[in-house]
Design an enzyme around this catalytic site. Sequence first.
Site, mmCIF file in Angstrom:
data_model
loop_
_atom_site.group_PDB
_atom_site.id
_atom_site.type_symbol
_atom_site.label_atom_id
_atom_site.label_comp_id
_atom_site.label_asym_id
_atom_site.label_seq_id
_atom_site.Cartn_x
_atom_site.Cartn_y
_atom_site.Cartn_z
ATOM 1 N N HIS A 356 0.802 -1.238 0.000
ATOM 2 C CA HIS A 356 0.000 0.000 0.000
ATOM 3 C C HIS A 356 0.825 1.272 0.000
ATOM 4 O O HIS A 356 0.265 2.359 0.135
ATOM 5 C CB HIS A 356 -0.903 0.066 1.234
ATOM 6 C CG HIS A 356 -1.919 -1.003 1.301
ATOM 7 N ND1 HIS A 356 -3.205 -0.835 0.851
ATOM 8 C CD2 HIS A 356 -1.843 -2.279 1.745
ATOM 9 C CE1 HIS A 356 -3.880 -1.959 1.036
ATOM 10 N NE2 HIS A 356 -3.073 -2.847 1.584
ATOM 11 N N LYS A 544 -8.424 13.803 4.954
ATOM 12 C CA LYS A 544 -7.524 12.650 4.905
ATOM 13 C C LYS A 544 -6.457 12.874 5.953
ATOM 14 O O LYS A 544 -6.394 13.954 6.545
ATOM 15 C CB LYS A 544 -6.893 12.512 3.510
ATOM 16 C CG LYS A 544 -6.308 13.823 2.954
ATOM 17 C CD LYS A 544 -5.806 13.667 1.531
ATOM 18 C CE LYS A 544 -6.889 13.747 0.473
ATOM 19 N NZ LYS A 544 -7.150 12.537 -0.241
ATOM 20 N N ARG A 545 -5.617 11.840 6.209
ATOM 21 C CA ARG A 545 -4.508 12.037 7.138
ATOM 22 C C ARG A 545 -3.683 13.255 6.716
ATOM 23 O O ARG A 545 -3.547 13.540 5.527
ATOM 24 C CB ARG A 545 -3.622 10.782 7.160
ATOM 25 C CG ARG A 545 -4.260 9.601 7.821
ATOM 26 C CD ARG A 545 -4.555 9.848 9.275
ATOM 27 N NE ARG A 545 -3.331 10.119 10.011
ATOM 28 C CZ ARG A 545 -2.551 9.190 10.529
ATOM 29 N NH1 ARG A 545 -2.892 7.915 10.432
ATOM 30 N NH2 ARG A 545 -1.439 9.504 11.179
ATOM 31 N N LYS A 550 0.552 14.619 0.932
ATOM 32 C CA LYS A 550 -0.845 14.862 0.538
ATOM 33 C C LYS A 550 -1.102 16.358 0.282
ATOM 34 O O LYS A 550 -2.124 16.757 -0.234
ATOM 35 C CB LYS A 550 -1.804 14.326 1.596
ATOM 36 C CG LYS A 550 -1.738 12.799 1.739
ATOM 37 C CD LYS A 550 -2.723 12.290 2.771
ATOM 38 C CE LYS A 550 -2.551 10.810 3.096
ATOM 39 N NZ LYS A 550 -3.286 9.916 2.178
ATOM 40 N N THR A 652 -8.723 6.483 -1.658
ATOM 41 C CA THR A 652 -10.055 5.884 -1.762
ATOM 42 C C THR A 652 -11.148 6.926 -1.524
ATOM 43 O O THR A 652 -12.271 6.755 -1.988
ATOM 44 C CB THR A 652 -10.225 4.705 -0.777
ATOM 45 O OG1 THR A 652 -9.636 5.053 0.480
ATOM 46 C CG2 THR A 652 -9.568 3.452 -1.304
ATOM 47 N N LYS A 656 -15.083 7.783 -3.160
ATOM 48 C CA LYS A 656 -16.307 8.072 -2.394
ATOM 49 C C LYS A 656 -16.916 9.391 -2.862
ATOM 50 O O LYS A 656 -18.138 9.508 -3.028
ATOM 51 C CB LYS A 656 -15.984 8.143 -0.890
ATOM 52 C CG LYS A 656 -15.534 6.807 -0.316
ATOM 53 C CD LYS A 656 -14.858 6.958 1.048
ATOM 54 C CE LYS A 656 -14.075 5.690 1.369
ATOM 55 N NZ LYS A 656 -13.102 5.849 2.457
HETATM 56 C C1 26Q Z 1 3.964 1.217 10.280
HETATM 57 C C2 26Q Z 1 4.921 1.066 11.269
HETATM 58 C C3 26Q Z 1 4.676 1.529 12.560
HETATM 59 C C4 26Q Z 1 3.459 2.127 12.845
HETATM 60 C C5 26Q Z 1 2.518 2.269 11.860
HETATM 61 C C6 26Q Z 1 2.765 1.824 10.561
HETATM 62 C C7 26Q Z 1 1.766 2.003 9.517
HETATM 63 C C8 26Q Z 1 0.415 1.995 9.824
HETATM 64 C C9 26Q Z 1 -0.523 2.227 8.843
HETATM 65 C C10 26Q Z 1 2.136 2.225 8.213
HETATM 66 C C11 26Q Z 1 1.192 2.449 7.238
HETATM 67 C C12 26Q Z 1 -0.157 2.466 7.547
HETATM 68 C C13 26Q Z 1 -1.200 2.762 6.580
HETATM 69 C C14 26Q Z 1 -0.991 3.040 5.312
HETATM 70 C C15 26Q Z 1 -2.107 3.416 4.432
HETATM 71 O O1 26Q Z 1 -3.214 3.648 4.883
HETATM 72 N N1 26Q Z 1 -1.867 3.490 3.129
HETATM 73 C C16 26Q Z 1 -2.923 3.874 2.207
HETATM 74 O O2 26Q Z 1 -3.568 2.696 1.774
HETATM 75 C C17 26Q Z 1 -4.723 3.016 0.995
HETATM 76 C C18 26Q Z 1 -5.423 1.716 0.681
HETATM 77 O O3 26Q Z 1 -4.704 0.979 -0.243
HETATM 78 C C19 26Q Z 1 -4.342 3.788 -0.241
HETATM 79 O O4 26Q Z 1 -5.515 4.168 -0.904
HETATM 80 C C20 26Q Z 1 -3.533 5.027 0.116
HETATM 81 O O5 26Q Z 1 -3.069 5.659 -1.042
HETATM 82 C C21 26Q Z 1 -2.369 4.630 1.017
HETATM 83 O O6 26Q Z 1 -1.682 5.789 1.451
#
Ligand code: 26Q
Length: 812
Positions: A356, A544-545, A550, A652, A656
């Site tokens: 992702h 979004k985050r 972004k 995503t 929406k």
């Molecule tokens: C990793 C290590 C330590 C703590 C947290 C994390 C961590 C947690 C969550 C790393 C990444 C995430 C989440 C990533 C994420 O949400 N990516 C998004 O995924 C979506 C679904 O595929 C995409 O639409 C987005 O583009 C992408 O940014």
Amino acid sequence: MLTIDKHSFKKAYEKKYLEINGEELSTGSNYKKYEALGNLVRDYVAESWMNTNKKYNSTGEKQVYYFSMEFLLGRLLGDALLNLGIRDICNEALKELNIDLKDLEDLEQDQGLGNGGLGRLAACFLDSMASLNIAGHGCGIRYKYGFFEQKIVNGSQVEVPDNWLREGNVWEKRKNDKREIVKFGGEVITQNINGKIKFLHINYEPILAVPYDTPIVGYENETVNTLRLWSAETVSNEFDFSSFSRGEFLKALEYKNSVEAISQVLYPDDTQYEGKMLRLKQQYFFVSAGVQSVIRHFKRHGGDILELDEKMAIHINDTHPTLAIPELMRILLDEEGLPWEVAWRITTNTISYTNHTILSEALEKWPVDMFKKLLPRIYMIVQEINERYCTELWNSYIGQWDKIAHMAILADGQVRMANLAVVGSHSVNGVAKLHTEILKKQEMSDLYYFYPNKFNNKTNGITHRRWLIKSNKELTYLLKETIGDSFIKHPTDLEKFEIFAKNKDVQEKLASVKRLNKEKLAKTIYEMKGIKVNPDSIFDVQIKRIHAYKRQILNCLRIMHLYNELLKDPNKDIVPRTFIFGGKAAPSYYLAKKTIELINSIADTINNDPRVSEKIKVVFLDNYRVSLAEQIIRATDVSEQISTTTKEASGTSNMKFMMNGAITIATLDGANIEIRDEVSDDNIVIFGLTSKEVLDYYKNGGYLSYDIYRSDIRIKNVIDDLMNGKYHYDNNRFKAIYENLITYNDEFFVLKDFDDYIRAQEKIDYLYRDKYKWQEMCGINIAHSGIFSSDRTILEYATGIWGTELVYKNLK
Ligand code: 26Q
């Protein structure tokens, strides 16, 4: 579909209320009413849940287990009512009891066990699997505290623990009889038993994993799948009273807390990856419990371990659950006694992996020392996987040590989870076409050329049941009225709406649906923030985050520029706009927190300036989450998808928004490209650098933000405004943003894209003035959004990766 009439529903509800509360309905609080309704709905689900499980056990159909550290479900009541097909009946029955269903729905705590896109995608996938009759279940962690609650104090983010279980959770069922033991630490010894080497894990610390199951109700098809979330407990729940008498009670308590810490809290996604021991514990904890439990279940129902890969698929959501690979190997080798080659064939055929992210600094790597100490047997297996794999590499790339070192799983004292995930699975997919291409040609090119057949694309999707039918009832009604209801089961049938998009009468109706949703959001904004916004203004939204890539900062700079223009010429002819933001910053991400402060300062300044109050307003909505997103998205005119090209894997919310009739202003990044391909350039506004240009800058340099600052007076003015007290009495408050853009040369090309972004926004202003044309564009977006239903995505996973049979019973 459940068949129940209004009268029986009403009776059942009153009975349930009495049963739970021992008092009459009329005297109770709304929360008690919500709880009773939740319990009643859960009872309705229970029978189908049991029948679904019975069916799966008897037919032996292939089961999919979606392993994810995050499931961002949001609220479940409305979803369950819709999918059971009793929403209207429930609504009417409650009305007769003088209860507004919406009031009760609003009391449900969001289940916020995810950071953002990845977690919400997992939730949409569960809904689609159940609705398509696919035997697909979730496996994750039951965090006691979800993603933090965001409060805004004096313009800054303050994090508050999300104690979502405080009032209980009517949807989950604790399953004491399905507990598993997960082993940490200790040593591994070898024993020679009848000439066979056995590995024994000794002196380990056993942790109890207790599952809590939540039903996932399919849309009107009687399928109810399971989301199983694991909670960590000490093996013995009783305190050791002898330790008490020895004065060691506090120690025992401390130990209990340290064990429960494993499932205590969700880690926020950060910019810089850090290998934290507790997170590694979390990963092995849920993966080990999950794999053990699915194999136990499989064997109990007569499954032959040699056919495991034909009967089940394990999908890993990013690298977070990659330990499923060595854990499955461990069970097949040590517990089932299979030879390595057989175990490896079964494991790789069972596991598939989705990537992702292309931000290389976010890739998970664990220090070998930590890994080995915490998971000694798993480490041995990873070593063996690495050794066999590197032998293959040596044979293919003789003498190319750099390449081999780059591709290895173990190197530089680290375990590289992405490499392990690719080597140990049969399928690796990206989440949008561009993202998959970048994975293949850039980020993972070495792995791609070694395993070209593993790589594939599965463009993300969203469940139209939650994001259209449930959250936008008025639009759904209009769609049904014009094109019938076939789009509910076949979302690409939304295409039938295209011919109506040109129809003036339909355009009027579309406009009034949007207007109604905007009035509702305006009310929410007033209640939350005390800001009065004009429902006739353009609602321009970025939710979004908060992250540098972004580019919320780009959005800020153009608002600051527009403000300057209006101050210069108060009569400047623009369509009034309301700029709406929402999103959380990772607690340790300084620049993101500063971005929130900047948005709030801009809002304070502009909203209190009577010279512009008729024209622009800025709103930052606190505590962005699924339930708030549902309210915002249906009321949006302009969807901001402005990431630096190549950085957003898919996105995503872009899907929406279009499904709810917003016009997208976007860079050609992630799934924006596929949205553009669907609606054509006439119905989306594109700006900014192309992926080729961005990749070229990253490779060869040549970008100097300072040059742009010097040569474009509009940019110079807004950058200077960051530091001259215009938005905050403390001139240094936004220094970090200034430095990021100027001193550190603007990694995400904000200044480079500024000019084209302004042009694109002016185009939006121009387009919006033609009310009918605008609605036609909105209608075309809705008509082409069906392809972005997660039903399409899941069908692609099912046929292209999991090999699950499709049961078309529900699909006509
Ligand atoms: C990793 C290590 C330590 C703590 C947290 C994390 C961590 C947690 C969550 C790393 C990444 C995430 C989440 C990533 C994420 O949400 N990516 C998004 O995924 C979506 C679904 O595929 C995409 O639409 C987005 O583009 C992408 O940014």
